[in-house]
Design a protein around this motif. Structure first.
Motif, PDB file in Angstrom:
ATOM      1  N   PHE A  56     -57.530  57.062 -24.409  1.00  0.00           N
ATOM      2  CA  PHE A  56     -57.226  55.668 -24.077  1.00  0.00           C
ATOM      3  C   PHE A  56     -57.408  55.440 -22.574  1.00  0.00           C
ATOM      4  CE2 PHE A  56     -54.292  52.308 -22.800  1.00  0.00           C
ATOM      5  CZ  PHE A  56     -54.637  51.292 -23.682  1.00  0.00           C
ATOM      6  N   PHE A  57     -56.965  56.394 -21.775  1.00  0.00           N
ATOM      7  CA  PHE A  57     -57.144  56.317 -20.319  1.00  0.00           C
ATOM      8  C   PHE A  57     -58.636  56.254 -19.988  1.00  0.00           C
ATOM      9  CE2 PHE A  57     -58.001  58.463 -16.277  1.00  0.00           C
ATOM     10  CZ  PHE A  57     -57.143  57.823 -15.396  1.00  0.00           C
ATOM     11  N   ALA A  58     -59.412  57.154 -20.572  1.00  0.00           N
ATOM     12  CA  ALA A  58     -60.850  57.217 -20.277  1.00  0.00           C
ATOM     13  C   ALA A  58     -61.549  55.915 -20.669  1.00  0.00           C
ATOM     14  CB  ALA A  58     -61.483  58.400 -21.008  1.00  0.00           C
ATOM     15  N   LEU A  59     -61.145  55.339 -21.794  1.00  0.00           N
ATOM     16  CA  LEU A  59     -61.742  54.068 -22.219  1.00  0.00           C
ATOM     17  C   LEU A  59     -61.329  52.940 -21.276  1.00  0.00           C
ATOM     18  CD1 LEU A  59     -61.225  54.327 -26.104  1.00  0.00           C
ATOM     19  CD2 LEU A  59     -63.447  54.124 -24.946  1.00  0.00           C
ATOM     20  N   SER A  60     -60.044  52.885 -20.933  1.00  0.00           N
ATOM     21  CA  SER A  60     -59.561  51.794 -20.069  1.00  0.00           C
ATOM     22  C   SER A  60     -60.158  51.876 -18.675  1.00  0.00           C
ATOM     23  CB  SER A  60     -58.040  51.804 -19.908  1.00  0.00           C
ATOM     24  OG  SER A  60     -57.414  52.208 -21.066  1.00  0.00           O
ATOM     25  N   GLU A  61     -60.413  53.089 -18.212  1.00  0.00           N
ATOM     26  CA  GLU A  61     -60.929  53.268 -16.850  1.00  0.00           C
ATOM     27  C   GLU A  61     -62.458  53.337 -16.824  1.00  0.00           C
ATOM     28  OE1 GLU A  61     -58.942  53.255 -14.067  1.00  0.00           O
ATOM     29  OE2 GLU A  61     -57.305  52.790 -15.451  1.00  0.00           O
ATOM     30  N   ASN A  62     -63.079  52.973 -17.940  1.00  0.00           N
ATOM     31  CA  ASN A  62     -64.548  52.948 -18.017  1.00  0.00           C
ATOM     32  C   ASN A  62     -65.206  54.281 -17.679  1.00  0.00           C
ATOM     33  OD1 ASN A  62     -64.975  50.247 -18.865  1.00  0.00           O
ATOM     34  ND2 ASN A  62     -64.331  49.594 -16.808  1.00  0.00           N
ATOM     35  N   LEU A  63     -64.628  55.343 -18.178  1.00  0.00           N
ATOM     36  CA  LEU A  63     -65.223  56.655 -17.942  1.00  0.00           C
ATOM     37  C   LEU A  63     -66.168  57.052 -19.079  1.00  0.00           C
ATOM     38  CD1 LEU A  63     -62.053  58.542 -16.627  1.00  0.00           C
ATOM     39  CD2 LEU A  63     -63.753  57.223 -15.348  1.00  0.00           C
ATOM     40  N   ILE A  64     -66.335  56.122 -20.032  1.00  0.00           N
ATOM     41  CA  ILE A  64     -67.229  56.370 -21.165  1.00  0.00           C
ATOM     42  C   ILE A  64     -68.237  55.227 -21.233  1.00  0.00           C
ATOM     43  CG2 ILE A  64     -67.370  56.671 -23.675  1.00  0.00           C
ATOM     44  CD1 ILE A  64     -64.462  57.666 -23.579  1.00  0.00           C
TER      45      ILE A  64
ATOM     46  N   GLU B 168     -51.983  51.331 -29.622  1.00  0.00           N
ATOM     47  CA  GLU B 168     -53.354  51.279 -29.092  1.00  0.00           C
ATOM     48  C   GLU B 168     -54.168  52.533 -29.379  1.00  0.00           C
ATOM     49  OE1 GLU B 168     -50.636  50.234 -27.667  1.00  0.00           O
ATOM     50  OE2 GLU B 168     -51.005  48.506 -26.350  1.00  0.00           O
ATOM     51  N   ILE B 169     -53.487  53.673 -29.592  1.00  0.00           N
ATOM     52  CA  ILE B 169     -54.244  54.922 -29.771  1.00  0.00           C
ATOM     53  C   ILE B 169     -54.647  55.189 -31.206  1.00  0.00           C
ATOM     54  CG2 ILE B 169     -53.243  56.055 -27.748  1.00  0.00           C
ATOM     55  CD1 ILE B 169     -51.486  57.664 -29.816  1.00  0.00           C
ATOM     56  N   ARG B 170     -54.206  54.351 -32.139  1.00  0.00           N
ATOM     57  CA  ARG B 170     -54.495  54.611 -33.562  1.00  0.00           C
ATOM     58  C   ARG B 170     -55.728  53.861 -34.056  1.00  0.00           C
ATOM     59  NH1 ARG B 170     -51.734  59.136 -34.049  1.00  0.00           N
ATOM     60  NH2 ARG B 170     -49.786  58.915 -32.913  1.00  0.00           N
ATOM     61  N   THR B 171     -56.529  53.326 -33.154  1.00  0.00           N
ATOM     62  CA  THR B 171     -57.701  52.554 -33.565  1.00  0.00           C
ATOM     63  C   THR B 171     -58.895  53.468 -33.825  1.00  0.00           C
ATOM     64  OG1 THR B 171     -58.412  52.333 -31.282  1.00  0.00           O
ATOM     65  CG2 THR B 171     -56.968  50.608 -32.142  1.00  0.00           C
ATOM     66  N   LEU B 172     -59.885  52.921 -34.536  1.00  0.00           N
ATOM     67  CA  LEU B 172     -61.103  53.684 -34.794  1.00  0.00           C
ATOM     68  C   LEU B 172     -61.873  53.902 -33.483  1.00  0.00           C
ATOM     69  CD1 LEU B 172     -62.584  55.068 -37.096  1.00  0.00           C
ATOM     70  CD2 LEU B 172     -63.752  52.915 -37.608  1.00  0.00           C
ATOM     71  N   GLU B 173     -61.701  52.967 -32.538  1.00  0.00           N
ATOM     72  CA  GLU B 173     -62.372  53.112 -31.237  1.00  0.00           C
ATOM     73  C   GLU B 173     -61.906  54.402 -30.539  1.00  0.00           C
ATOM     74  OE1 GLU B 173     -61.306  50.362 -28.131  1.00  0.00           O
ATOM     75  OE2 GLU B 173     -63.203  50.671 -27.066  1.00  0.00           O
ATOM     76  N   VAL B 174     -60.597  54.605 -30.508  1.00  0.00           N
ATOM     77  CA  VAL B 174     -60.066  55.830 -29.896  1.00  0.00           C
ATOM     78  C   VAL B 174     -60.463  57.051 -30.737  1.00  0.00           C
ATOM     79  CG1 VAL B 174     -57.952  57.100 -29.323  1.00  0.00           C
ATOM     80  CG2 VAL B 174     -58.186  54.698 -28.644  1.00  0.00           C
ATOM     81  N   SER B 175     -60.348  56.923 -32.053  1.00  0.00           N
ATOM     82  CA  SER B 175     -60.719  58.047 -32.936  1.00  0.00           C
ATOM     83  C   SER B 175     -62.165  58.476 -32.717  1.00  0.00           C
ATOM     84  CB  SER B 175     -60.553  57.667 -34.410  1.00  0.00           C
ATOM     85  OG  SER B 175     -59.204  57.431 -34.701  1.00  0.00           O
ATOM     86  N   SER B 176     -63.018  57.527 -32.362  1.00  0.00           N
ATOM     87  CA  SER B 176     -64.435  57.868 -32.254  1.00  0.00           C
ATOM     88  C   SER B 176     -64.780  58.568 -30.934  1.00  0.00           C
ATOM     89  CB  SER B 176     -65.308  56.634 -32.463  1.00  0.00           C
ATOM     90  OG  SER B 176     -65.056  55.715 -31.443  1.00  0.00           O
ATOM     91  N   VAL B 177     -63.866  58.571 -29.969  1.00  0.00           N
ATOM     92  CA  VAL B 177     -64.154  59.300 -28.715  1.00  0.00           C
ATOM     93  C   VAL B 177     -63.252  60.520 -28.507  1.00  0.00           C
ATOM     94  CG1 VAL B 177     -65.044  57.237 -27.564  1.00  0.00           C
ATOM     95  CG2 VAL B 177     -62.641  57.878 -27.232  1.00  0.00           C
ATOM     96  N   VAL B 178     -62.160  60.593 -29.255  1.00  0.00           N
ATOM     97  CA  VAL B 178     -61.136  61.605 -28.942  1.00  0.00           C
ATOM     98  C   VAL B 178     -61.639  63.047 -29.029  1.00  0.00           C
ATOM     99  CG1 VAL B 178     -60.102  61.553 -31.271  1.00  0.00           C
ATOM    100  CG2 VAL B 178     -58.726  62.291 -29.337  1.00  0.00           C
TER     101      VAL B 178
ATOM    102  N   GLU C 188     -42.735  57.985 -29.684  1.00  0.00           N
ATOM    103  CA  GLU C 188     -43.959  57.232 -29.403  1.00  0.00           C
ATOM    104  C   GLU C 188     -44.521  57.653 -28.061  1.00  0.00           C
ATOM    105  OE1 GLU C 188     -43.318  53.448 -32.235  1.00  0.00           O
ATOM    106  OE2 GLU C 188     -43.015  53.050 -30.092  1.00  0.00           O
ATOM    107  N   VAL C 189     -45.855  57.681 -28.003  1.00  0.00           N
ATOM    108  CA  VAL C 189     -46.496  58.221 -26.804  1.00  0.00           C
ATOM    109  C   VAL C 189     -46.650  57.152 -25.718  1.00  0.00           C
ATOM    110  CG1 VAL C 189     -48.909  57.830 -27.487  1.00  0.00           C
ATOM    111  CG2 VAL C 189     -48.331  59.806 -26.052  1.00  0.00           C
ATOM    112  N   CYS C 190     -46.409  57.580 -24.474  1.00  0.00           N
ATOM    113  CA  CYS C 190     -46.554  56.685 -23.325  1.00  0.00           C
ATOM    114  C   CYS C 190     -47.545  57.277 -22.334  1.00  0.00           C
ATOM    115  CB  CYS C 190     -45.225  56.495 -22.601  1.00  0.00           C
ATOM    116  SG  CYS C 190     -43.924  55.838 -23.637  1.00  0.00           S
ATOM    117  N   LEU C 191     -48.357  56.400 -21.780  1.00  0.00           N
ATOM    118  CA  LEU C 191     -49.289  56.796 -20.719  1.00  0.00           C
ATOM    119  C   LEU C 191     -48.789  56.155 -19.433  1.00  0.00           C
ATOM    120  CD1 LEU C 191     -52.038  57.929 -19.686  1.00  0.00           C
ATOM    121  CD2 LEU C 191     -53.040  55.739 -20.366  1.00  0.00           C
TER     122      LEU C 191
END
Ligand code: C5P
Length: 227
Positions: free
Chosen positions: A43-51, A93-103, A82-85
């Motif tokens: 989620f961090f990597a996606l939010s910070e545009n590292l992908i 936010e971490i249970r989406t297919l978007e996160v699943s596809s990069v994890v 529950e997880v906190c960043l």
């Protein structure tokens, strides 16, 4: 009664976390969902545009790992961890297919793994823990008193994950969920650092034809044998 360490590993969407959570509750143990930690880094990597276009900027992520603090917070009503960043609850936010596809790409990075494994070992240092993931019985707690390796047929797992996502109101196609489940297993099992393998001393639990109660009963039975 002595406290033990319970390591639950296996393929994606086998029912690991549901069964592990229930088992921890029954025994009064701490439950740690390590997948949520890899998802938080994703989620961090996606939010910070590292992908970009599915390609991870690995060195940027490594440079910025120190900016990531992962904690767990107890949900006041259901008692779930529950997880906190960096203090922000991102459980939904971490249970989406978007996160699943990069994890699984994120989980290949050794610097990410060593950071998270160190934290996981601290969390379980006092025993009395049920931890689920991919490398718990092999790397995080190789001396765990009970190790379980969970698996199930891929189409069955995809069906369960698909229904879960639908229930949450996510618009997803079954085919995409199935492909993600297969792809993640493939990457997780073949990566160089801490690949997903059944530990030699792990008990195999195939949940293809088991409902949640049967899964839980089996785990509890195995746990009681070790107490
Ligand atoms: O358990 P969950 O499906 O949420 O895990 C998401 C991903 O995180 C896995 O597919 C895997 O790539 C990674 N993971 C890992 N090691 C763990 C837990 C999860 O590599 N201990």
């Amino acid at each position: 009664q002595r406290k033990i360490t319970i390591a639950i590993d296996g393929h994606s969407s086998t029912g690991k976390s549901t069964a592990a959570k229930q088992l921890a509750q029954e025994l009064g143990y701490l439950y740690v969902d390590t997948g949520a930690m890899y998802r938080a880094v994703s989620f961090f990597a996606l939010s910070e545009n590292l992908i970009h276009n599915g390609i991870l900027d690995k060195s940027k992520l490594e440079q910025r790992l120190h900016e990531i603090t992962i904690t767990f917070e107890r949900h006041p009503e259901n008692g779930n961890n529950e997880v906190c960043l960096n203090g922000r609850n991102i459980e939904k936010e971490i249970r989406t297919l978007e996160v699943s596809s990069v994890v699984s790409k994120i989980a290949e990075v050794s610097a990410v793994r060593s950071k998270l494994v160190e934290q996981q070992q601290k969390m379980g240092a006092e025993k009395g823990v049920v931890m689920d993931g991919r490398d718990i019985g092999t790397v995080v707690f190789p001396d765990a008193e009970l190790k379980v390796f969970m698996t199930a047929a891929a189409d069955e797992r995809a069906k369960r994950r698909y229904e879960e996502l639908k229930k949450r109101g996510d618009h997803v196609e079954y085919e995409d969920v199935l492909n993600n489940v297969i792809e993640r297993d493939q990457i997780d099992s073949n990566r160089e650092d801490s690949p997903l393998v059944q530990a030699a001393d792990a008990r195999l639990l195939d949940t293809s034809h088991m409902d949640r109660d049967e899964q839980f009963d089996t785990l509890l039975h195995w746990a009681k044998e070790r107490l």
